[in-house]
Design an enzyme around this catalytic site. Structure first.
Site, mmCIF file in Angstrom:
data_model
loop_
_atom_site.group_PDB
_atom_site.id
_atom_site.type_symbol
_atom_site.label_atom_id
_atom_site.label_comp_id
_atom_site.label_asym_id
_atom_site.label_seq_id
_atom_site.Cartn_x
_atom_site.Cartn_y
_atom_site.Cartn_z
ATOM 1 N N LYS A 138 -6.949 -4.919 -3.320
ATOM 2 C CA LYS A 138 -7.736 -5.504 -2.231
ATOM 3 C C LYS A 138 -8.767 -4.517 -1.697
ATOM 4 C CE LYS A 138 -4.051 -4.318 1.057
ATOM 5 N NZ LYS A 138 -4.738 -3.318 1.902
ATOM 6 N N ASP A 141 0.789 -1.245 0.000
ATOM 7 C CA ASP A 141 0.000 0.000 0.000
ATOM 8 C C ASP A 141 0.819 1.293 0.000
ATOM 9 O OD1 ASP A 141 -1.963 -1.892 0.186
ATOM 10 O OD2 ASP A 141 -2.884 -1.105 2.009
ATOM 11 N N CYS A 187 -2.302 -2.689 7.520
ATOM 12 C CA CYS A 187 -2.182 -3.583 6.362
ATOM 13 C C CYS A 187 -0.849 -4.343 6.316
ATOM 14 C CB CYS A 187 -2.400 -2.800 5.073
ATOM 15 S SG CYS A 187 -4.090 -2.145 4.951
#
Length: 234
Positions: free
Chosen positions: A124, A11, A176
């Site tokens: 995702k 990310d 994450c």
């Protein structure tokens, strides 16, 4: 089996980085040189990215929930495991600012990250009904494909490449990155989280994060440690 490592860069997106990210993590851009150092290593059999890829109506967006308890970072809502068809199973979901909306500038990978040798990106969090911090499953442990959740089965991709060890870096360490590392270990891979190559939304939670990683069989390693040297040295 021989040492076959993979690198997962989590990310590293505009919305998670200062100065303009809607959910900017302090120091998020500072880790780019270390991540690029790892990305440049030919020792990794597989290099992948992950990206939050949310629809506009995602449950985790504070703006999509009624007031007064809809304050970003502060408020929580109860969500049901509708994806897994177990509505009796519920959990508390923290609410966030709108971030990483599919196709938006904020969802793009930040400039300066050398992704020329990255095989693919795992998109995702595509199901509006549930959060997906881990690239391996949603918050209830479900894995659904395409618009229903995630673009790739990361565990299957790693198995196909006969990966033995997984190195995890990126943003954010307390969400994450942590959950992706735990998902990797749960899937059976020897998993390392490189401490200097992550930053947290809330750095004060790092001791708790480290405890959760240890309990989940993830090894926290240093960029100067032997585990990283073996992928950086010729």
């Amino acid at each position: 089996m021989s040492f076959r490592p993979a690198l997962i860069v989590v990310d590293m997106q505009n919305d998670f980085c200062p100065p303009d990210g809607s959910l900017a993590v302090s120091g998020g851009r500072d880790i780019v040189p270390l991540i690029n150092k790892l990305l440049a290593s030919p020792r990794f059999v597989l290099k992948v990215l992950t990206q939050d890829w949310h629809p506009t109506d995602h449950i985790s967006f504070a703006a999509n929930n009624p007031g007064p308890n809809n304050k970003p970072f502060e408020s929580f809502v109860d969500v049901q495991n509708l994806v897994g068809k177990k509505p009796e199973q519920t959990m508390k979901q923290r609410l966030w600012p709108v971030h990483c909306v599919q196709g938006s500038k904020g969802a793009e990978i930040i400039d300066g990250l050398d992704i020329s040798d990255v095989r693919f990106s795992v998109k995702k969090g595509q199901d509006p009904q549930v959060e997906m911090y881990s690239a391996f499953s949603d918050s209830f442990g479900n894995l659904t494909y395409g618009a229903g959740g995630v673009s790739h089965s990361l565990a299957e991709e790693l198995v196909t490449e006969q990966i033995t060890h997984v190195y995890v870096v990126g943003l954010a360490g307390d969400y994450c990155v942590k959950d992706t590392a735990l998902g990797s270990a749960k899937a059976g891979f020897t998993t390392y989280l490189v401490e200097e190559a992550q930053r947290c939304v809330d750095p004060s939670t790092w001791p708790d994060v480290k405890s959760a990683l240890a309990q989940g069989s993830v090894t926290l390693v240093s960029i100067d440690g032997s585990e990283v040297r073996q992928v950086l040295e010729p």
